[in-house]
Design a protein around this motif. Structure first.
Motif, PDB file in Angstrom:
ATOM      1  N   LEU A  34      49.888   7.834   9.462  1.00 30.00           N
ATOM      2  CA  LEU A  34      51.140   7.002   9.706  1.00 30.00           C
ATOM      3  C   LEU A  34      51.947   7.601  10.786  1.00 30.00           C
ATOM      4  O   LEU A  34      52.730   6.835  11.348  1.00 30.00           O
ATOM      5  N   ILE A  35      51.704   8.876  11.023  1.00 29.60           N
ATOM      6  CA  ILE A  35      52.893   9.476  11.918  1.00 29.60           C
ATOM      7  C   ILE A  35      52.124  10.219  13.135  1.00 29.60           C
ATOM      8  O   ILE A  35      52.432   9.915  14.313  1.00 29.60           O
ATOM      9  N   VAL A  36      51.329  11.109  12.821  1.00 31.46           N
ATOM     10  CA  VAL A  36      50.879  12.162  13.821  1.00 31.46           C
ATOM     11  C   VAL A  36      49.928  11.206  14.814  1.00 31.46           C
ATOM     12  O   VAL A  36      50.097  11.421  16.082  1.00 31.46           O
ATOM     13  N   ILE A  37      49.031  10.581  14.598  1.00 35.12           N
ATOM     14  CA  ILE A  37      47.960   9.998  15.291  1.00 35.12           C
ATOM     15  C   ILE A  37      48.763   8.696  16.043  1.00 35.12           C
ATOM     16  O   ILE A  37      48.538   8.855  17.262  1.00 35.12           O
ATOM     17  N   PRO A  38      49.531   7.905  15.610  1.00 33.40           N
ATOM     18  CA  PRO A  38      50.477   7.061  16.395  1.00 33.40           C
ATOM     19  C   PRO A  38      51.160   7.730  17.533  1.00 33.40           C
ATOM     20  O   PRO A  38      51.196   7.235  18.594  1.00 33.40           O
ATOM     21  N   ALA A  39      51.974   8.781  16.908  1.00 31.77           N
ATOM     22  CA  ALA A  39      52.946   9.465  17.884  1.00 31.77           C
ATOM     23  C   ALA A  39      51.869  10.180  19.080  1.00 31.77           C
ATOM     24  O   ALA A  39      52.438   9.938  20.311  1.00 31.77           O
ATOM     25  N   THR A  40      50.685  10.551  18.856  1.00 28.11           N
ATOM     26  CA  THR A  40      50.034  11.250  19.685  1.00 28.11           C
ATOM     27  C   THR A  40      49.475  10.173  20.683  1.00 28.11           C
ATOM     28  O   THR A  40      49.347  10.246  22.083  1.00 28.11           O
ATOM     29  N   ALA A  41      49.096   9.040  20.159  1.00 32.78           N
ATOM     30  CA  ALA A  41      48.493   7.994  21.168  1.00 32.78           C
ATOM     31  C   ALA A  41      49.602   7.281  21.885  1.00 32.78           C
ATOM     32  O   ALA A  41      49.238   7.360  23.149  1.00 32.78           O
ATOM     33  N   PHE A  42      50.731   7.379  21.527  1.00 38.97           N
ATOM     34  CA  PHE A  42      52.068   6.938  22.104  1.00 38.97           C
ATOM     35  C   PHE A  42      52.288   8.062  23.391  1.00 38.97           C
ATOM     36  O   PHE A  42      52.535   7.378  24.483  1.00 38.97           O
ATOM     37  N   LEU A  43      52.294   9.076  23.064  1.00 40.59           N
ATOM     38  CA  LEU A  43      52.683  10.150  24.080  1.00 40.59           C
ATOM     39  C   LEU A  43      51.588  10.344  25.132  1.00 40.59           C
ATOM     40  O   LEU A  43      51.945  10.404  26.526  1.00 40.59           O
ATOM     41  N   ILE A  44      50.331  10.182  24.711  1.00 46.52           N
ATOM     42  CA  ILE A  44      49.316  10.290  25.733  1.00 46.52           C
ATOM     43  C   ILE A  44      49.353   8.904  26.634  1.00 46.52           C
ATOM     44  O   ILE A  44      49.059   8.887  27.895  1.00 46.52           O
ATOM     45  N   PHE A  45      49.706   7.919  26.069  1.00 48.66           N
ATOM     46  CA  PHE A  45      49.756   6.674  26.686  1.00 48.66           C
ATOM     47  C   PHE A  45      50.918   6.650  27.836  1.00 48.66           C
ATOM     48  O   PHE A  45      50.729   6.331  29.009  1.00 48.66           O
ATOM     49  N   VAL A  46      51.907   7.377  27.418  1.00 54.43           N
ATOM     50  CA  VAL A  46      53.159   7.189  28.106  1.00 54.43           C
ATOM     51  C   VAL A  46      52.941   8.331  29.330  1.00 54.43           C
ATOM     52  O   VAL A  46      53.383   8.075  30.489  1.00 54.43           O
ATOM     53  N   SER A  47      52.173   9.561  28.783  1.00 53.53           N
ATOM     54  CA  SER A  47      51.962  10.431  29.921  1.00 53.53           C
ATOM     55  C   SER A  47      50.872   9.707  31.243  1.00 53.53           C
ATOM     56  O   SER A  47      51.080  10.094  32.383  1.00 53.53           O
TER      57      SER A  47
END
Length: 60
Positions: A34-47
């Motif tokens: 619920l938290i770690v995987i979506p946040a990681t995916a979002f940060l990779i996308f933004v980066s």
């Protein structure tokens, strides 16, 4: 003081300990999903998007 000694000397069954451990592991998995995987995916996308924006802006 009586309550503290009862807690220290209490007999807990292995079933209770097992259920607690399973619940804790389930909580870790739920937090990851619920938290770690979506946040990681979002940060990779933004980066990646920022990297593409900087390279395309620099070439103009």
């Amino acid at each position: 003081m009586f309550l503290i000694s009862n807690l220290l000397l209490a007999d807990f069954s292995s079933e209770v300990a097992n259920n607690s451990a399973v619940g804790m592991i389930g909580s870790f998995i739920a937090a990851a999903l619920l938290i770690v995987i979506p946040a990681t995916a979002f940060l990779i996308f933004v980066s990646q998007k920022d990297s593409l924006d900087r390279t395309s802006t620099g070439r103009r």
